[in-house]
Scaffold this motif. Sequence first.
Motif, mmCIF file in Angstrom:
data_model
loop_
_atom_site.group_PDB
_atom_site.id
_atom_site.type_symbol
_atom_site.label_atom_id
_atom_site.label_comp_id
_atom_site.label_asym_id
_atom_site.label_seq_id
_atom_site.Cartn_x
_atom_site.Cartn_y
_atom_site.Cartn_z
ATOM 1 N N PHE A 72 0.855 -1.202 0.000
ATOM 2 C CA PHE A 72 0.000 0.000 0.000
ATOM 3 C C PHE A 72 0.884 1.244 0.000
ATOM 4 O O PHE A 72 2.040 1.188 0.436
ATOM 5 C CB PHE A 72 -0.948 -0.022 1.214
ATOM 6 N N GLU A 73 0.326 2.335 -0.515
ATOM 7 C CA GLU A 73 1.082 3.596 -0.573
ATOM 8 C C GLU A 73 0.314 4.659 0.211
ATOM 9 O O GLU A 73 -0.899 4.749 0.102
ATOM 10 C CB GLU A 73 1.197 4.120 -1.995
ATOM 11 N N ARG A 74 1.037 5.435 0.947
ATOM 12 C CA ARG A 74 0.416 6.578 1.631
ATOM 13 C C ARG A 74 1.400 7.729 1.526
ATOM 14 O O ARG A 74 2.518 7.644 2.045
ATOM 15 C CB ARG A 74 0.155 6.222 3.113
ATOM 16 N N HIS A 75 1.018 8.738 0.771
ATOM 17 C CA HIS A 75 1.871 9.924 0.753
ATOM 18 C C HIS A 75 1.049 11.193 0.923
ATOM 19 O O HIS A 75 -0.121 11.239 0.589
ATOM 20 C CB HIS A 75 2.711 10.069 -0.517
ATOM 21 N N HIS A 76 1.746 12.199 1.435
ATOM 22 C CA HIS A 76 1.104 13.493 1.697
ATOM 23 C C HIS A 76 1.420 14.516 0.617
ATOM 24 O O HIS A 76 0.784 15.565 0.562
ATOM 25 C CB HIS A 76 1.561 14.033 3.063
ATOM 26 N N MET A 118 4.528 -2.919 8.473
ATOM 27 C CA MET A 118 4.364 -1.478 8.662
ATOM 28 C C MET A 118 2.886 -1.177 8.478
ATOM 29 O O MET A 118 2.313 -1.478 7.436
ATOM 30 C CB MET A 118 5.209 -0.708 7.653
ATOM 31 N N CYS A 120 -0.191 1.722 8.796
ATOM 32 C CA CYS A 120 -0.565 3.123 8.977
ATOM 33 C C CYS A 120 -1.480 3.207 10.194
ATOM 34 O O CYS A 120 -2.358 2.356 10.388
ATOM 35 C CB CYS A 120 -1.293 3.648 7.743
ATOM 36 N N HIS A 144 1.747 -3.510 5.151
ATOM 37 C CA HIS A 144 2.571 -4.401 4.328
ATOM 38 C C HIS A 144 3.676 -4.967 5.193
ATOM 39 O O HIS A 144 3.925 -4.487 6.313
ATOM 40 C CB HIS A 144 3.089 -3.749 3.047
ATOM 41 N N ASP A 175 10.428 14.701 0.157
ATOM 42 C CA ASP A 175 9.302 14.888 -0.762
ATOM 43 C C ASP A 175 8.720 16.282 -0.580
ATOM 44 O O ASP A 175 9.130 17.031 0.318
ATOM 45 C CB ASP A 175 8.232 13.808 -0.514
ATOM 46 N N MET A 179 7.743 15.650 5.086
ATOM 47 C CA MET A 179 7.148 15.098 6.300
ATOM 48 C C MET A 179 8.176 14.917 7.411
ATOM 49 O O MET A 179 9.264 14.407 7.164
ATOM 50 C CB MET A 179 6.496 13.768 5.982
ATOM 51 N N GLU A 206 7.660 4.666 -4.640
ATOM 52 C CA GLU A 206 6.515 4.955 -3.766
ATOM 53 C C GLU A 206 6.769 4.550 -2.316
ATOM 54 O O GLU A 206 6.054 4.968 -1.411
ATOM 55 C CB GLU A 206 5.227 4.320 -4.313
ATOM 56 N N GLY A 220 3.000 3.764 10.986
ATOM 57 C CA GLY A 220 3.632 3.988 9.680
ATOM 58 C C GLY A 220 4.087 5.413 9.447
ATOM 59 O O GLY A 220 5.072 5.660 8.751
ATOM 60 N N TRP A 223 7.691 6.209 9.736
ATOM 61 C CA TRP A 223 8.626 5.551 8.819
ATOM 62 C C TRP A 223 8.910 6.489 7.645
ATOM 63 O O TRP A 223 8.462 6.227 6.510
ATOM 64 C CB TRP A 223 8.051 4.240 8.302
ATOM 65 N N TRP A 226 11.951 8.692 1.616
ATOM 66 C CA TRP A 226 12.838 9.666 0.956
ATOM 67 C C TRP A 226 13.633 10.443 2.031
ATOM 68 O O TRP A 226 13.824 11.658 1.956
ATOM 69 C CB TRP A 226 12.004 10.635 0.098
ATOM 70 N N TYR A 246 -2.481 12.057 13.611
ATOM 71 C CA TYR A 246 -1.872 10.847 14.170
ATOM 72 C C TYR A 246 -1.832 10.816 15.695
ATOM 73 O O TYR A 246 -0.946 10.226 16.295
ATOM 74 C CB TYR A 246 -0.478 10.597 13.551
HETATM 75 N N1 MTE Z 1 7.317 9.936 4.465
HETATM 76 C C1 MTE Z 1 7.291 11.025 3.681
HETATM 77 N N2 MTE Z 1 8.446 11.639 3.399
HETATM 78 N N3 MTE Z 1 6.131 11.502 3.176
HETATM 79 C C2 MTE Z 1 4.923 10.908 3.456
HETATM 80 O O1 MTE Z 1 3.889 11.380 2.978
HETATM 81 N N4 MTE Z 1 3.767 9.106 4.702
HETATM 82 C C3 MTE Z 1 3.850 8.374 5.958
HETATM 83 C C4 MTE Z 1 5.095 7.483 6.011
HETATM 84 N N5 MTE Z 1 6.253 8.198 5.562
HETATM 85 C C5 MTE Z 1 4.926 9.758 4.307
HETATM 86 C C6 MTE Z 1 6.178 9.292 4.778
HETATM 87 C C7 MTE Z 1 2.702 7.572 6.262
HETATM 88 S S1 MTE Z 1 1.355 8.377 6.916
HETATM 89 C C8 MTE Z 1 2.719 6.206 6.151
HETATM 90 S S2 MTE Z 1 1.433 5.254 6.700
HETATM 91 C C9 MTE Z 1 3.841 5.507 5.528
HETATM 92 O O2 MTE Z 1 4.904 6.368 5.163
HETATM 93 C C10 MTE Z 1 3.373 4.788 4.277
HETATM 94 O O3 MTE Z 1 4.411 4.081 3.693
HETATM 95 P P1 MTE Z 1 4.198 3.264 2.341
HETATM 96 O O4 MTE Z 1 3.760 4.238 1.289
HETATM 97 O O5 MTE Z 1 5.467 2.574 2.057
HETATM 98 O O6 MTE Z 1 3.078 2.282 2.601
#
Ligand code: MTE
Length: 390
Positions: A72-76, A118, A120, A144, A175, A179, A206, A220, A223, A226, A246
Amino acid sequence: AGNPANQPPNVPEWSKSLGEGVAVRPYGKPSKFEKEVIRRDVEWLTASRESSVSFTPLHELEGIITPNGLCFERHHGGIAEIDPADHRLMIHGLVERPLILTLDELKRYPRVNRIHFMECAANSGMEWRGAQLNGCQFTHGMIHCVQYTGVSLRTLLEEAGVKTNGKWLLVEGADAAAMDRSLPIEKALDDCIIAYKMNGEALYPEQGYPMRLVVPGWQGNLWVKWLRRIKVGDQPWHTREETSKYTDLLPNGKARRFTWSMDAKSVITSPSPQAPIKHGKGFTIVSGLAWSGNGKVKRVDVSLDGGRNWWPARLDGPVLDKALTRFYYEFDWNGEPLLLQSRVQDETGYVQPSKAELRKIRGVNSIYHNNGIQTWHVQANGEVENVEVA
Ligand code: MTE
């Protein structure tokens, strides 16, 4: 099903001529008949794709390792496409010797290999007030589990020489979201890793290529992908991601300060809404996943009647610290409707709570850290839906 001409005793088309040669597919992909096994998102959930989430297709997977392309992917702020030649990891602040490292330099430090899940903090968050999304991909797919290769963060902090008043780290991504989170030095020195490989190959973009922070058992969001900067300080920064986001809002209006660890949780991945029972009554396999951010899974129990009676599940495959654990429960289904549940106990003795027990303490205004027991209603025709039992 399928074409009867391809079935025994006939000789199918693909046996009559040579197939493709080697290296025609220089990077392998699953069979075209597996095209439904993909990450999916829920469009209405977020305002943009750049600050959003896709979900792991848990209902299609077995064992404990998530294939890289299905994590799964989660990015801001979208996926940063980083050229490692232009990327540096900086360690500074309360240290004797600030470091600026390239990826190649990072690879010259002793390596560690660790398998960890990991999750979220928002996994199952949409289910706080009741059953909502129909599929374990969507209710539980913000998780995941891969094998990471990298450098122990402790090694790098020792190299930099943390000053005696260095108690916290600010970890920051490269990024567009930049974050950042505060990490206590005890955890950093315990088991954190700066990873550059997942399942043997380079991190996927990703997942934070060329390097990400691995914080075993913790939410997560910590974690950082980048990863570009680690600043050592003497107190936490209270960034946006650890204040307005969070954190867990309690019924009395107060929010918990720092909820890092992911408590024990489990889910039946099949049967589930996207993986109905198609074979009718008879021998039936229940397959599921259990995990705990506080250690190893000790046991899993399965209920067929909404939690009235519990039966021990069989753990199969490695049972590792802070990693997904696969469980099975095999039984003879009489074809009557079921209320399927799973419940994990971890090695600390902690038992996964029911949703009612969780809400008693946490109220209904939470999003994060929902580890309540999931119920799947299996109908007589084998179809499955997401429900809650009182
Ligand atoms: N790290 C950065 N630089 N930017 C992000 O948006 N999202 C976070 C974390 N690390 C994020 C980040 C969140 S909320 C989660 S749940 C995990 O990365 C998601 O990791 P994944 O995309 O490998 O599943």
